[in-house]
Design a protein around this motif. Structure first.
Motif, PDB file in Angstrom:
ATOM      1  N   PRO A  49       0.790  -1.246   0.000  1.00 58.22           N
ATOM      2  CA  PRO A  49       0.000   0.000   0.000  1.00 58.22           C
ATOM      3  C   PRO A  49       0.817   1.289   0.000  1.00 58.22           C
ATOM      4  CG  PRO A  49      -0.891  -1.551   1.590  1.00 58.22           C
ATOM      5  CD  PRO A  49       0.405  -2.134   1.087  1.00 58.22           C
ATOM      6  N   ARG A  50       2.043   1.259   0.545  1.00 56.45           N
ATOM      7  CA  ARG A  50       2.863   2.474   0.604  1.00 56.45           C
ATOM      8  C   ARG A  50       3.879   2.562  -0.536  1.00 56.45           C
ATOM      9  NH1 ARG A  50       2.499   0.300   5.438  1.00 56.45           N
ATOM     10  NH2 ARG A  50       4.614  -0.483   5.485  1.00 56.45           N
ATOM     11  N   ALA A  51       3.841   1.615  -1.463  1.00 55.19           N
ATOM     12  CA  ALA A  51       4.811   1.569  -2.569  1.00 55.19           C
ATOM     13  C   ALA A  51       6.235   1.593  -2.024  1.00 55.19           C
ATOM     14  CB  ALA A  51       4.582   2.702  -3.565  1.00 55.19           C
ATOM     15  N   GLU A  52       6.426   0.924  -0.917  1.00 50.31           N
ATOM     16  CA  GLU A  52       7.710   0.881  -0.230  1.00 50.31           C
ATOM     17  C   GLU A  52       8.726   0.059  -1.032  1.00 50.31           C
ATOM     18  OE1 GLU A  52       8.830  -0.130   4.361  1.00 50.31           O
ATOM     19  OE2 GLU A  52       7.465  -1.532   3.380  1.00 50.31           O
ATOM     20  N   ALA A  53       9.933   0.592  -1.198  1.00 53.77           N
ATOM     21  CA  ALA A  53      11.015  -0.147  -1.838  1.00 53.77           C
ATOM     22  C   ALA A  53      11.465  -1.260  -0.893  1.00 53.77           C
ATOM     23  CB  ALA A  53      12.179   0.769  -2.157  1.00 53.77           C
ATOM     24  N   VAL A  54      11.729  -2.434  -1.456  1.00 57.22           N
ATOM     25  CA  VAL A  54      12.144  -3.587  -0.659  1.00 57.22           C
ATOM     26  C   VAL A  54      13.225  -4.346  -1.423  1.00 57.22           C
ATOM     27  CG1 VAL A  54      11.377  -5.692   0.526  1.00 57.22           C
ATOM     28  CG2 VAL A  54       9.787  -3.783   0.265  1.00 57.22           C
ATOM     29  N   LEU A  55      14.231  -4.800  -0.700  1.00 56.38           N
ATOM     30  CA  LEU A  55      15.317  -5.580  -1.288  1.00 56.38           C
ATOM     31  C   LEU A  55      15.940  -4.858  -2.488  1.00 56.38           C
ATOM     32  CD1 LEU A  55      13.648  -9.099  -0.999  1.00 56.38           C
ATOM     33  CD2 LEU A  55      15.686  -8.329   0.256  1.00 56.38           C
TER      34      LEU A  55
END
Length: 133
Positions: A49-55
């Motif tokens: 939902p937050r368009a969070e960058a991951v890895l």
């Protein structure tokens, strides 16, 4: 109807996976599966939902076009709308983890031409069906 050995092999050979529910929380299963596939050469696309960058990968609020497989790491009752996103985005398959099943959504995916694997773990299946198997 789905989750055959050929279906598993086909999805594990895909080059790009969107992971619905992927956040930067290392103890969650979705994070561990995304990290595992990334280590094995798969490009991952976080969807949260937050368009969070991951890895190290840019996050999205919904499944973007251009992904091969959509891994839906949410409870069974929330799978349907994400299967519809996968269909709309032009994905070739959907995968749900252990204990996550939505037969109605799976039927829509199959009718739209997608390969469906439900109630399976990529890391468990990799030794037998991964591209290097």
């Amino acid at each position: 109807m789905h989750s055959s050995a050929d279906d598993i092999r086909k999805l594990l050979a895909a080059k790009t996976w969107a992971f619905v529910g992927l956040t930067d929380t290392p103890y969650r299963t979705v994070y561990q599966m995304a990290a595992f596939l990334q280590r094995n050469g798969v490009k991952i696309v976080p969807v949260n939902p937050r368009a969070e960058a991951v890895l190290g990968e840019e996050g999205h609020t919904s499944v973007p076009p251009g992904v091969d497989v959509v891994g839906i790491y949410r409870r069974s009752q929330f799978v349907g709308p994400h299967v519809d996103e996968a269909i709309e985005a032009g994905a070739s398959g959907v995968w749900t983890p252990l204990d996550v099943v939505d037969e109605e959504a799976a039927g829509r995916a199959v009718d739209a031409g997608l390969t469906v694997v439900m109630d399976h773990c990529p890391k468990i299946e990799w030794p037998a069906y991964g591209p290097t198997a």
